[in-house]
Structures are given as C-alpha cells and as structure tokens.
Design a protein around this motif. Structure first.
Motif, short mmCIF file in Angstrom:
data_model
loop_
_atom_site.label_atom_id
_atom_site.label_comp_id
_atom_site.label_asym_id
_atom_site.label_seq_id
_atom_site.Cartn_x
_atom_site.Cartn_y
_atom_site.Cartn_z
N VAL A 282 24.32 104.00 160.51
CA VAL A 282 23.97 103.30 159.33
C VAL A 282 24.64 102.14 158.98
N SER A 283 24.61 100.78 159.08
CA SER A 283 25.45 99.91 158.77
C SER A 283 25.90 99.90 157.05
N GLY A 284 27.00 100.35 156.86
CA GLY A 284 27.37 100.52 155.40
C GLY A 284 28.33 101.63 155.37
N SER A 285 29.06 101.52 154.31
CA SER A 285 30.31 102.67 154.16
C SER A 285 29.44 103.72 153.77
N PRO A 286 30.51 105.07 153.97
CA PRO A 286 29.87 106.25 153.60
C PRO A 286 29.45 106.34 152.00
N GLU A 287 30.12 105.67 151.29
CA GLU A 287 29.91 105.86 149.80
C GLU A 287 28.44 104.84 149.46
N LYS A 288 28.04 104.10 150.20
CA LYS A 288 27.02 103.30 150.07
C LYS A 288 25.83 104.07 150.65
N VAL A 289 25.97 104.60 151.70
CA VAL A 289 24.98 105.32 152.28
C VAL A 289 24.67 106.62 151.47
N TRP A 290 25.75 107.34 150.88
CA TRP A 290 25.37 108.49 149.97
C TRP A 290 24.94 108.17 148.77
N GLU A 291 25.13 106.93 148.35
CA GLU A 291 24.57 106.56 147.14
C GLU A 291 23.21 106.65 147.08
N CYS A 292 22.45 106.07 148.41
CA CYS A 292 21.09 106.26 148.77
C CYS A 292 20.42 107.57 149.06
N LYS B 120 13.00 105.41 145.38
CA LYS B 120 12.57 104.12 145.42
C LYS B 120 12.40 103.64 146.90
N TRP B 121 13.50 104.22 147.86
CA TRP B 121 13.12 103.69 149.27
C TRP B 121 12.44 104.95 150.16
N ASP B 122 12.49 106.07 149.92
CA ASP B 122 11.93 107.00 150.79
C ASP B 122 10.63 107.12 150.61
N SER B 123 9.64 106.84 151.39
CA SER B 123 8.23 106.73 151.30
C SER B 123 7.68 108.25 151.42
N ASN B 124 8.35 109.24 151.92
CA ASN B 124 8.15 110.41 151.67
C ASN B 124 8.58 111.44 150.39
N VAL B 125 9.39 110.52 149.47
CA VAL B 125 9.65 111.34 148.09
C VAL B 125 8.83 110.49 147.11
N LYS B 126 7.83 111.02 146.44
CA LYS B 126 7.31 110.48 145.29
C LYS B 126 8.13 110.75 143.79
N LYS B 127 8.47 111.86 143.68
CA LYS B 127 9.01 112.32 142.64
C LYS B 127 10.23 113.41 142.96
N SER C 43 32.84 100.23 157.85
CA SER C 43 31.48 99.72 157.16
C SER C 43 30.31 100.36 158.05
N LYS C 44 30.54 101.33 158.63
CA LYS C 44 29.55 102.23 159.41
C LYS C 44 29.67 103.66 158.97
N THR C 45 28.34 104.16 159.26
CA THR C 45 28.46 105.81 158.91
C THR C 45 27.39 106.54 159.78
N GLN C 46 27.97 107.53 160.12
CA GLN C 46 26.84 108.37 161.13
C GLN C 46 26.17 109.25 160.06
N VAL C 47 24.84 109.29 160.21
CA VAL C 47 24.04 110.03 159.28
C VAL C 47 23.22 111.10 160.36
N LEU D 258 16.10 103.81 155.34
CA LEU D 258 17.50 104.02 154.62
C LEU D 258 18.40 102.97 155.13
N ALA D 259 18.27 102.36 156.27
CA ALA D 259 19.25 101.11 156.44
C ALA D 259 18.86 99.89 155.83
N LYS D 260 17.56 99.56 155.32
CA LYS D 260 17.15 98.71 154.78
C LYS D 260 17.80 98.99 153.25
N ALA D 261 17.67 99.99 152.83
CA ALA D 261 18.10 100.29 151.34
C ALA D 261 19.49 100.17 151.29
#
Length: 211
Positions: free
Chosen positions: A54-64, A75-82, A165-169, A201-204
């Motif tokens: 994922v393009s983004g630092s580990p801190e950013k990816v973890w924040e999501c 907000k971004w995961d269509s499989n998590v409603k609540k 600025s990249k993270t393996q997920v 996730l990448a978009k978020a």
C-alpha cells in the motif's frame, strides 16, 4: 474465559501463518493484492491470506486499519457497518462487536461478530491486529443478525526497508459466517471481498492528510 491468553494465542497463530509458506493456493490477483487460501485447521472452512503493498507510511496505513470505535475503518471498509467496544481488558486488548451489512446480492444476511482483539507491535516496526471469536455476557446473539464466528484473523502492517512511504499489508481471514449458506457462495465471497478491502484501503490511505 481468559481473554488475554486467547488473544496472545491468536498473535502467535498469525505469526505462524506468515512464516509457513506451504499449502497456500492463489485464488485471486489484482494490482492491489494477491489472495491465497488453504484449508483451515480451526473449522471446516478455509483460511484466506492477502498480501499487498500500500502506498503510504505504516503510520498512515495503521490509522486506517486500527480497531477502535469511531475509527476510520467503518468509513472506508464496505464490510464493516458498525464497530463497538464492549470491554477494554488491557491497553492493548479489547472485546469488540463488529456488524457487517448484507452481501452477495442479499444472499448473505447482516451478521455480527464478537471478538477479543490484541494490538501488537514488533521489534521490526510491524504492528498488527489479532482477533478471534469469544462469548461476552453483554452481547448475546441479537435479533436481525446472524452471529458469525471469526477464527484467528487480523492484519499486519510491515515497514519496507528503504521505502518509508510504502507498507506491506498482510491479512488473514477465516470466518464461519454461520447460517445455512451454500459453500460456493462463501468460497466466492472471500477472495472478491478481500480484493475490494485492499482497493478501498489504498484509496483511504491516499485520502489521509500527512500524519
């Protein structure tokens, strides 16, 4: 129930999945992720593994990704409603309820899951969420939802040396959706929903301001 012990066992289990390369069969590839599966040793179904950069630092990816109430994931995961906190066991261990919407054109009804979740950091800078199903007195099965059961599952954000600025997920899903679902529906749902998970996730991460 010893929630703490159960949570730590999941972290060990996911670490072993990461290290054990044997038996995985690729079932889906996209620009964002490679999804593989093998039979689960925990229930009569499959464990699915997703691996992507994922393009983004580990801190950013973890924040999501981090499993907290009112976090970004709903907000971004269509499989998590609540996502609800039922009990904070320790600073890094919680009991949570996740509600998922109907899926597969309505064939899969809304579900809820009650899990113990451990957030764990490793010496190499990786950070992970590790979850598995538990019974909690404050949350018996609810009307309007099929109670599903997550077996050892979670996500791991791994720094990439020389590429801050990249993270393996890496992600692992092995879920008993409950109810009387045809096996073919379940087997087609997970690979496609995991591909969507990585894409969203990448978009978020991309939309997050620098942190």
């Amino acid at each position: 129930m010893d929630y703490e012990q159960k949570a730590k066992a999941v972290a060990d289990c996911l670490l072993s999945y990461r290290r054990d390369e044997s038996g995985w069969k690729v079932c889906r590839k996209s620009n964002d992720v490679v999804v593989s599966w093998r039979p689960s040793s925990e229930f009569p179904g499959n464990v699915y593994k997703g691996e992507g950069i994922v393009s983004g630092s580990p801190e950013k990816v973890w924040e999501c990704l981090k499993p907290v109430p009112n976090g970004l994931r709903v907000k971004w995961d269509s499989n998590v409603k609540k996502f609800e906190l039922l009990e904070q066991i320790k600073e890094d261990i919680s009991i949570c309820r996740t509600v998922t919407p109907s899926a597969a054109m309505g064939i899969i009804a809304p579900r809820d899951f009650v899990d113990v979740i451990l957030v764990k950091q490793y010496e190499d800078g990786s950070i992970s969420s590790n979850a598995t199903n538990v019974i909690h007195p404050s949350c018996p099965p609810q009307p309007g939802y099929v109670r599903g059961f997550n077996h050892a599952c979670g996500c791991i954000c791994i720094p990439i040396s020389g590429e801050p600025s990249k993270t393996q997920v890496s992600s692992f899903f092995q879920t008993d959706l409950g109810g009387l679902l045809p096996r073919s529906v379940v087997d087609s749902f997970f690979p496609s929903s995991m591909a969507e998970f990585y894409s969203n996730l990448a978009k978020a991460v991309k939309s997050l301001k620098d942190i």
